[in-house]
Design an enzyme around this catalytic site. Structure first.
Site, PDB file in Angstrom:
ATOM      1  N   THR A 182     -45.602  -1.331  83.579  1.00 29.28           N
ATOM      2  CA  THR A 182     -44.389  -1.477  82.780  1.00 29.28           C
ATOM      3  C   THR A 182     -43.332  -0.492  83.263  1.00 29.28           C
ATOM      4  OG1 THR A 182     -45.693  -2.176  80.878  1.00 29.28           O
ATOM      5  CG2 THR A 182     -43.446  -1.420  80.439  1.00 29.28           C
ATOM      6  N   GLN A 226     -44.461  -7.977  79.992  1.00 28.05           N
ATOM      7  CA  GLN A 226     -43.628  -6.780  80.100  1.00 28.05           C
ATOM      8  C   GLN A 226     -42.833  -6.806  81.401  1.00 28.05           C
ATOM      9  OE1 GLN A 226     -46.965  -6.875  79.260  1.00 28.05           O
ATOM     10  NE2 GLN A 226     -47.576  -4.927  78.345  1.00 28.05           N
ATOM     11  N   GLN A 252     -39.532  -9.569  77.154  1.00 30.33           N
ATOM     12  CA  GLN A 252     -40.338  -8.493  76.590  1.00 30.33           C
ATOM     13  C   GLN A 252     -40.025  -7.183  77.304  1.00 30.33           C
ATOM     14  OE1 GLN A 252     -44.507  -9.372  76.248  1.00 30.33           O
ATOM     15  NE2 GLN A 252     -45.080  -7.262  75.808  1.00 30.33           N
ATOM     16  N   ASP A 253     -39.737  -6.131  76.502  1.00 34.79           N
ATOM     17  CA  ASP A 253     -39.514  -4.780  77.042  1.00 34.79           C
ATOM     18  C   ASP A 253     -38.241  -4.670  77.885  1.00 34.79           C
ATOM     19  OD1 ASP A 253     -41.883  -4.289  75.808  1.00 34.79           O
ATOM     20  OD2 ASP A 253     -42.972  -3.637  77.582  1.00 34.79           O
ATOM     21  N   ASP A 301     -40.532  -6.372  71.421  1.00 31.09           N
ATOM     22  CA  ASP A 301     -40.383  -4.923  71.661  1.00 31.09           C
ATOM     23  C   ASP A 301     -39.278  -4.633  72.668  1.00 31.09           C
ATOM     24  OD1 ASP A 301     -42.677  -4.780  70.069  1.00 31.09           O
ATOM     25  OD2 ASP A 301     -44.025  -4.644  71.783  1.00 31.09           O
ATOM     26  N   ARG A 350     -41.800  -2.291  65.068  1.00 27.49           N
ATOM     27  CA  ARG A 350     -43.207  -2.040  64.755  1.00 27.49           C
ATOM     28  C   ARG A 350     -43.632  -0.745  65.444  1.00 27.49           C
ATOM     29  NH1 ARG A 350     -47.114  -6.004  68.338  1.00 27.49           N
ATOM     30  NH2 ARG A 350     -45.950  -5.951  70.296  1.00 27.49           N
ATOM     31  N   TRP A 407     -45.315   1.486  67.779  1.00 27.21           N
ATOM     32  CA  TRP A 407     -46.079   1.562  69.026  1.00 27.21           C
ATOM     33  C   TRP A 407     -46.995   2.787  69.038  1.00 27.21           C
ATOM     34  CZ3 TRP A 407     -43.565   3.127  74.306  1.00 27.21           C
ATOM     35  CH2 TRP A 407     -44.493   2.959  75.333  1.00 27.21           C
TER      36      TRP A 407
END
Length: 564
Positions: free
Chosen positions: A328, A358, A380-381, A402, A470, A472
């Site tokens: 990531t 990711q 994502q990310d 996220d 949320r 992590w």
């Protein structure tokens, strides 16, 4: 994001969570100059047993214990860096590409930690009294970042490395060093940080800072540099010296090769190293075009401004993802750890798509970095606000799962946040903040932003649940203030990570938001969730949370210091 299954480096006891600090309730307070036993000072840490095993068995004051721990941390950081280099040299030929990349991530992060701890030790070794607010914030920021860097290294190893001797050989010292660094940070927070910051009662100015006129960036530069700038960019600049940003030199990037460079990487390589900014910024102007480059700006390239021709005009794009063998951390299209970095009028994309998991567009671990009128596009990310202090103004952020994550001290102000259409069966948590220790001064503050569905989500017939965030990591901290939330936000507001993980230790808060998704009546009832008042909200403003008045004015980027 990095390691969605490996939550913690070590198990931590549940503490009472305050906006800035949390100490065990059984600790008896005493002055930092009072000589006490290791057992007494260790009561202020999250792992008293480990703390006592580290400290020499003698009576000393908090400053002496703190200097000892920071010095020992610095020594350990050098040992770990050397260990990573030995593993890379020994095993590189036998490891897969993802494993090599994870080790290379650890190598970079370990070298940054050496620098952060060296600077921190110089500061704590020079005084036995509380530090001025800005200096205390500097050291707390660096010591917060070393924990983030170790966590990132650990997460990458867990994601990718299957060779037992490598994983075990590095994971054990990572765990031990993390314990030591947490002790160092806890004692530093107790001894050197002013009490008003510990209590979260910093000033709350309500003021706006503008160095722009009619939407134009105001630069101060030499006649020669200005002639180059005016001939290429053709923008009128004000002549008032006190309303301009000092620029030492300018280079121009054009894809057709008609200017100084045809690639952004070559322009970055031409920038001077290790400048102190006294002569101003080195300006890289990137003309309109789509640049298919992976950009990485090192920490020795300081005081850079990268300016484009506008969102969707100057575009930097890539498509790395964890599915294709990246971690990531190194999937980013654009990665920067350059202190005092400024970017404006540029789009950064990661086009890997929702199916690739990711895939980071921008990763910033650049202290005192500023992003103005930029767009970050991914799934994502998307936006990895990895560490240190960061400010985003009038930016657009697109993503799914996220898509704003990391463990920086970061404020997003006047930004547009656009959840996109995710994969079938997925939901959209906007943030996933990664704070691992209650003494870290990190968190995500979203101030006066607008949250609306992106075009693909708005036009879809699918029902997609969208949440504010949320947790992590265990002490995850995110605050939404004075922002507009459209109806796509689920009435519960926030989503669990796994079971009851972090629900008592996180700090999630909302203040005076508007729009159909802002109603807090049916929000989660977790111990760590709060609807806060004006005094608590002021802690998370630019002036307080980022000590922004000390460094943002020189960037020329407009900001509001306090609440609106």
């Amino acid at each position: 994001m990095a390691s969605k299954v490996f939550f913690l480096l070590i198990t931590m006891p549940i503490l009472i969570v305050l906006p800035f600090f949390a100490y065990p309730s059984h600790a008896t307070d005493f002055a930092p100059t009072t000589p006490v036993s290791p057992a007494d000072i260790c009561k202020f840490t999250s792992d008293p047993s480990y703390c006592k095993s580290v400290l020499p068995y003698q009576t000393a004051d908090s400053y002496t214990y703190g200097r000892y721990c920071v010095r020992k941390s610095f020594s350990q950081s050098r040992l770990f860096s050397n260990l990573v280099e030995r593993y890379l040299e020994t095993y590189r030929s036998t490891l897969s590409m993802p494993e090599v990349r994870a080790l290379e991530d650890c190598s970079l992060l370990a070298s940054l930690n050496i620098d952060f701890l060296s600077t921190s030790y110089e500061t704590v070794n020079a005084t036995s009294t509380t530090l001025p607010t800005t200096k205390a914030d500097d050291v707390q920021t660096f010591m917060s970042a070393i924990l983030t860097n170790l966590q990132t290294c650990f997460d990458g190893l867990q994601e990718t490395v299957s060779t037992g001797s490598v994983k075990n050989g590095l994971s054990v010292p990572l765990l031990n060093d993390t314990k030591l660094y947490r002790v160092s940070l806890a004692i530093f927070a107790r001894a050197w940080i002013p009490k008003e910051k510990k209590a979260g009662a910093m000033w709350q100015p309500t003021k706006k800072h503008l160095l722009f006129r009619n939407g134009r960036f105001q630069f101060k530069m030499s006649d020669k540099t200005r002639a180059i700038y005016d001939s290429v960019i053709k923008r009128k600049l004000l002549s008032a010296d006190d309303d301009q940003v000092l620029v030492s030199d300018i280079v121009i990037v054009s894809k057709d090769g008609s200017r100084n460079f045809s690639t952004i990487t070559d322009a970055i390589n031409a920038a001077p190293k290790n400048t102190n900014g006294s002569n101003g910024y080195f300006l890289i102007y990137v003309t309109a075009g789509v640049y298919e480059e992976y950009i990485s700006i090192a920490s020795n390239k300081k005081y850079l401004i990268m300016m484009g021709d506008g969102i969707n005009q100057t575009v930097i794009t890539g498509n790395r993802s964890v599915v294709d063998g990246s971690t990531t951390f190194n999937s980013a299209t654009f990665a920067v750890v350059s202190p005092n970095f400024v970017m404006l009028d540029i789009t950064i994309r990661n086009t890997a798509g929702a199916i690739k998991g990711q895939a980071v567009a921008l990763r910033s671990g650049a202290d005192l970095s500023t992003f103005y009128r930029c767009s970050f596009e991914g799934y994502q990310d998307t936006l990895y606000t990895h560490s240190l202090r960061q400010f985003y103004s009038e930016c657009d952020i697109y993503g799914t799962v996220d898509f704003i994550f990391g463990n920086a001290a970061v404020v997003l102000q006047n930004c547009n946040i656009y959840p996109r259409l995710p994969m079938s069966g997925q939901f959209n948590p906007i943030t996933a903040q990664g704070r691992t220790d209650p003494n870290q001064n990190t968190g995500t503050s979203i101030h006066n932003c607008t949250i609306k569905a992106a075009a693909d989500l708005a036009s879809s017939n699918q029902t997609v649940q969208t949440y504010l965030g949320r947790p992590w990591k265990e002490y995850s901290r995110t605050v939404y203030m004075q922002s507009f939330m459209d109806s796509l936000i689920n009435p519960a507001g926030w989503h669990i990570w796994s079971g009851d993980f972090a629900l008592s230790t996180l700090y999630y808060a909302e203040y005076n938001n508007t729009g159909p998704g802002s109603n807090t009546t049916n929000r989660v009832t977790w111990p760590g969730y709060h609807v806060i008042n004006t005094t608590d909200a002021a802690v998370f403003t630019v002036s307080s949370f980022l000590t922004g008045d000390a460094w943002l004015p020189q960037t020329g980027v407009p900001y509001t210091g306090g609440l609106i």
